[in-house]
Design an enzyme around this catalytic site. Sequence first.
Site, PDB file in Angstrom:
ATOM      1  N   MET A  15       0.825  -1.208   0.000  1.00  0.00           N
ATOM      2  CA  MET A  15       0.000   0.000   0.000  1.00  0.00           C
ATOM      3  C   MET A  15       0.860   1.260   0.000  1.00  0.00           C
ATOM      4  O   MET A  15       1.804   1.382   0.771  1.00  0.00           O
ATOM      5  CB  MET A  15      -0.888  -0.028   1.247  1.00  0.00           C
ATOM      6  CG  MET A  15      -1.711   1.200   1.506  1.00  0.00           C
ATOM      7  SD  MET A  15      -2.782   1.004   2.966  1.00  0.00           S
ATOM      8  CE  MET A  15      -1.607   1.176   4.307  1.00  0.00           C
ATOM      9  N   SER A  54       3.598  -6.812   2.083  1.00  0.00           N
ATOM     10  CA  SER A  54       2.367  -6.340   2.703  1.00  0.00           C
ATOM     11  C   SER A  54       1.163  -6.811   1.876  1.00  0.00           C
ATOM     12  O   SER A  54       1.079  -7.999   1.568  1.00  0.00           O
ATOM     13  CB  SER A  54       2.418  -4.820   2.881  1.00  0.00           C
ATOM     14  OG  SER A  54       1.445  -4.394   3.809  1.00  0.00           O
ATOM     15  N   GLN A  55       0.265  -5.914   1.441  1.00  0.00           N
ATOM     16  CA  GLN A  55      -0.927  -6.370   0.733  1.00  0.00           C
ATOM     17  C   GLN A  55      -0.586  -7.101  -0.563  1.00  0.00           C
ATOM     18  O   GLN A  55      -1.374  -7.916  -1.056  1.00  0.00           O
ATOM     19  CB  GLN A  55      -1.896  -5.220   0.467  1.00  0.00           C
ATOM     20  CG  GLN A  55      -1.400  -4.174  -0.517  1.00  0.00           C
ATOM     21  CD  GLN A  55      -2.377  -3.001  -0.667  1.00  0.00           C
ATOM     22  OE1 GLN A  55      -3.192  -2.713   0.199  1.00  0.00           O
ATOM     23  NE2 GLN A  55      -2.293  -2.299  -1.785  1.00  0.00           N
ATOM     24  N   ASP A  57       5.212  -5.463  14.783  1.00  0.00           N
ATOM     25  CA  ASP A  57       4.403  -4.764  13.777  1.00  0.00           C
ATOM     26  C   ASP A  57       3.410  -3.809  14.430  1.00  0.00           C
ATOM     27  O   ASP A  57       2.600  -4.216  15.265  1.00  0.00           O
ATOM     28  CB  ASP A  57       3.659  -5.787  12.910  1.00  0.00           C
ATOM     29  CG  ASP A  57       3.292  -5.237  11.549  1.00  0.00           C
ATOM     30  OD1 ASP A  57       2.780  -4.103  11.481  1.00  0.00           O
ATOM     31  OD2 ASP A  57       3.533  -5.944  10.550  1.00  0.00           O
ATOM     32  N   HIS A 101       6.679  -3.171  10.677  1.00  0.00           N
ATOM     33  CA  HIS A 101       6.185  -3.628   9.378  1.00  0.00           C
ATOM     34  C   HIS A 101       7.158  -3.298   8.242  1.00  0.00           C
ATOM     35  O   HIS A 101       7.526  -2.134   8.051  1.00  0.00           O
ATOM     36  CB  HIS A 101       4.825  -2.979   9.106  1.00  0.00           C
ATOM     37  CG  HIS A 101       4.075  -3.624   7.981  1.00  0.00           C
ATOM     38  ND1 HIS A 101       3.662  -4.939   8.007  1.00  0.00           N
ATOM     39  CD2 HIS A 101       3.664  -3.127   6.785  1.00  0.00           C
ATOM     40  CE1 HIS A 101       3.023  -5.223   6.886  1.00  0.00           C
ATOM     41  NE2 HIS A 101       3.016  -4.141   6.130  1.00  0.00           N
TER      42      HIS A 101
END
Length: 298
Positions: free
Chosen positions: A33, A107-108, A225, A281
């Site tokens: 993202m 991530s995504q 995270d 993260h």
Amino acid sequence: MAALRAAVPVLALLGLCAGPAAAAAPLVIWHGMGDSCCNPVSMGYIKKLVEKKIPGIYVLSLKIGSSLIQDMENSFFMNVNEQVSEVCRQLAQDPQLQRGYNAMGFSQGGQFLRAVAQRCPAPPMLSLISVGGQHQGVYGFPRCPGESSHLCDWIRRTLDLGAYSKAVQEHLVQAEYWHDPLKEEEYRKNSIFLADINQERGINETYKKNLMALKKFVMVKFLNDTMVDPPISEWFGFYKSGQAKETIPLQETSLYKEDRLGLQQMDKAGKLVFLGVQGDHLHFSEEWFDSTILPFLQ
């Protein structure tokens, strides 16, 4: 001397027969993202790092859109199902990938590449490495990356107003993997992306077969995270249904127990790899990447 002279042609012949060492499989990477394919401090850095460590490897960093700005904007606003279809088209048209490739999502990008594995078996994905991907979705955005904080404030307000409304689902990426443990029925019924790839509305045997074809499914969880809620989603765990305090690991979820995606069979076959790394993260060192991730690509 005669024996040595006789050995030379044999050695030469053996050298000719051996041929060059097998090249590493190509690598496809998908950013997270608010990022883009070629940011020199993120995906551009990863691409160069892999190319340096594995000479000759072909690395494709996915770009969704005609520009880096569009690529970044699409990570917020382009329907995920359309993004996955676009990536499947790119992969099918790339001659370098036709014999198979490894995939690494950040991530995504981790759950998006899993959707590619489940929906688009050609060309074949060999192994999937998910770096901080949220495979059971998220139920909050505690913190946002860099300059995207104003966008994330808007996203939070939008999700609070109606994450599962048709308009929000179709136009806000993060809503498409929003998983409200207090509204499981609404999530199963109206989530247009995550509920589908997680077999929440029934079993798509093709999804299961395609995911089980992976040699390895590596999941990296960041142990400090502050961006993903809950962090255990990075290991395919989530909140126990009906509340948002107690989490359970993948092995205690109905998805695993019912083996709707084949994850139980993959786990027993040693195909699932759960890695933990200290840090927030997507914060990791080059040394950790070299020693822990690169072996899966070689």
